[in-house]
Design an enzyme around this catalytic site. Structure first.
Site, PDB file in Angstrom:
ATOM      1  N   GLU A  83      56.800  11.500  18.350  1.00  0.00           N
ATOM      2  CA  GLU A  83      57.708  11.156  17.252  1.00  0.00           C
ATOM      3  C   GLU A  83      58.993  11.981  17.301  1.00  0.00           C
ATOM      4  OE1 GLU A  83      55.850  11.081  13.362  1.00  0.00           O
ATOM      5  OE2 GLU A  83      57.764  11.397  12.360  1.00  0.00           O
ATOM      6  N   LYS A 266      50.711  14.370   6.000  1.00  0.00           N
ATOM      7  CA  LYS A 266      50.970  13.838   7.345  1.00  0.00           C
ATOM      8  C   LYS A 266      52.118  14.606   7.991  1.00  0.00           C
ATOM      9  CE  LYS A 266      52.672  10.913  10.564  1.00  0.00           C
ATOM     10  NZ  LYS A 266      53.922  11.014  11.312  1.00  0.00           N
TER      11      LYS A 266
HETATM   12  C1  MEV Z   1      57.058  11.409   9.074  1.00  0.00           C
HETATM   13  O1  MEV Z   1      56.287  11.531  10.229  1.00  0.00           O
HETATM   14  C2  MEV Z   1      56.614  12.463   8.071  1.00  0.00           C
HETATM   15  C3  MEV Z   1      57.402  12.447   6.754  1.00  0.00           C
HETATM   16  O2  MEV Z   1      57.318  11.139   6.178  1.00  0.00           O
HETATM   17  C4  MEV Z   1      56.711  13.457   5.858  1.00  0.00           C
HETATM   18  C5  MEV Z   1      57.222  13.463   4.428  1.00  0.00           C
HETATM   19  O3  MEV Z   1      57.645  12.421   3.919  1.00  0.00           O
HETATM   20  O4  MEV Z   1      57.122  14.544   3.820  1.00  0.00           O
HETATM   21  C6  MEV Z   1      58.840  12.772   6.956  1.00  0.00           C
END
Ligand code: MEV
Length: 435
Positions: A83, A266
């Site tokens: 990612e 996540k």
């Molecule tokens: C993306 O991999 C993770 C985020 O969506 C976490 C968050 O929203 O805190 C950026």
């Protein structure tokens, strides 16, 4: 003729034979199948011993996060992740934290839980005490199975017995607490549980079924805290104090709402799993443990069904203070960490000397990208950044050369039509003029 996925003796074939079979089966061109080839430095025989039915490798980008200072020591942190933005986010947040001394991390002793499930116990209450009466003997019997671990200060340390109501009736569950030292602990714990099973059956009059490690490693925790100075959190569109408040609002949302909490956690695992994978550790075990821990601690608090693995607060000076706590059941010996050459190189690059030190790095890396993600979200909206990356990927897959990518991305964003067909059309137009 219809293709069958039943392939007798597939596992006995060589890597080249399996790959040829798979290539034919999937109708892959020679060029496409080349993606399965082994990079130099990775011996196919090593990979073939790691899992079954190997046909190649799936390389994941490996980046290095900079700026990390943890307990006064600097680290370059290898992160394996597909990612975009995560390595940059971790490095940025580490830079901000660094201005206030970096991350301060700690771990508990590396104690894992082995579970032994005992069914059909006539008198569970009494059986529980019979096991506890024999604790010292039972621990000694478990430790006899792993004298090396004991020599290094590890081994079975304690034993707990739970009486569990289940949809299939009451069961007795023994928890064997094993200090795994620098190992993940899977083998040692499972072997010890196996060894004690007959004695548990004899003492309780029940029937032993499962004997296996638990991924909810509540006794093997890693923690970290960091201060992010408010003035360094400011962005083009928001002041430092505004960003701090917006991050606290986003955090409060995660505390109050499981749907937001899942995404919040996540983001934490973006950092942790990338380092777990880079060091050849079992990222599924860590993820399962982390999410279960988030649910378990929430239940203990009677708060929500799940809680963020981090906390965020404002200190007396108005700066953002973050903390994290999660089970860090990672090892440096055994498993892929000991055999995969890239994992070995990464452990050396990282410079950690113990599994606990690796846990401290993981905790710090878990704290960093969330802070950066919340900051981005809070000030300018993370969507714009995501859209730009999406547009970049589309431009590349539409065939844009490096010198054309920026112009295609610009047009996709300006038109608010971020789609593959538009990327192709824009590219065509750039090359040949409007058609
Ligand atoms: C993306 O991999 C993770 C985020 O969506 C976490 C968050 O929203 O805190 C950026």
């Amino acid at each position: 003729m219809e293709k069958s996925s039943e392939v007798p003796g597939f596992y006995k074939r060589s890597i080249a034979e399996r790959r040829a079979f798979a290539r034919e089966w999937g109708g892959l061109t020679e060029e496409e199948a080349r993606a399965y080839e082994f990079p130099p430095g990775l011996d196919p025989a090593t990979v073939d011993r790691m899992i079954e039915n190997v046909i190649g490798v799936m390389p994941i980008p490996l980046g290095v996060a900079t700026n990390f200072r943890i307990n006064g020591k600097d680290y370059l942190v290898p992160m394996a992740i597909e990612e975009p933005s995560v390595v940059a986010a971790a490095s940025n947040a580490a830079k901000v934290a660094r201005a206030a001394g970096g991350f301060f991390a700690q771990t508990t002793a590396p104690v894992m839980i082995g579970q032994v499930q005992i069914l059909h116990v006539p008198d569970p209450g009494a059986a529980r005490l019979k096991i506890l009466d024999r604790k010292d003997e039972l621990l000694a019997a478990a430790n006899a199975k792993d004298p090396v671990l004991v020599k290094f200060g590890g081994g079975a340390k304690d034993l707990e017995v739970r009486i569990l109501a289940s949809p299939r009736g009451t069961m007795l569950v023994v928890h064997l607490l094993v200090d795994a030292r620098d190992a993940g602990g899977m083998n040692a714990v499972n072997t010890m549980c196996e060894a004690l099973a007959p004695e548990f059956a004899r003492l309780t009059g029940g029937k032993v079924v499962l004997r296996i490690i638990s991924n909810l490693a509540v006794h093997r925790l890693a923690r970290a805290r960091a201060t992010f100075p408010a003035e360094l959190l400011k962005t083009d569109t928001a002041t430092g104090p505004e960003v701090v408040d917006a991050i606290l609002d986003a955090y409060a949302f995660a505390v109050a709402d499981p749907f937001r909490c899942a995404t919040h956690n996540k983001g934490i695992m973006n950092g942790i799993s990338a380092v777990v994978l880079a060091t050849g550790n079992d990222f599924r075990a860590i993820e399962s443990g982390a999410h279960s821990y988030a649910a378990w601690t929430a239940a203990a608090d009677h708060r929500s069904v799940i809680r963020p693995l981090t906390t965020y607060e404002k200190d007396a000076g108005g700066n953002l203070v973050g903390t994290i706590e999660f089970p860090a059941a990672v090892g440096l010996i055994g498993g892929a960490t000991a055999v995969h050459p890239t994992a070995k190189a990464n452990v050396k690059l990282l410079g950690v000397k113990s599994a606990r030190e690796l846990g401290e790095v993981l905790a710090s890396v878990g704290l960093a990208p969330t802070c950066a993600a919340l900051r981005a979200r809070a000030s300018e909206g993370i969507q714009r950044g995501h859209m730009e990356l999406h547009a970049r990927n589309l431009a590349a897959s539409a065939g844009a050369r490096p010198d054309e990518v920026d112009r295609v991305v610009e047009r996709l964003l300006a038109d608010h039509q971020i789609r593959f067909d538009r990327a192709k059309a824009i590219l065509e137009e750039l090359r040949h003029g409007p058609g």
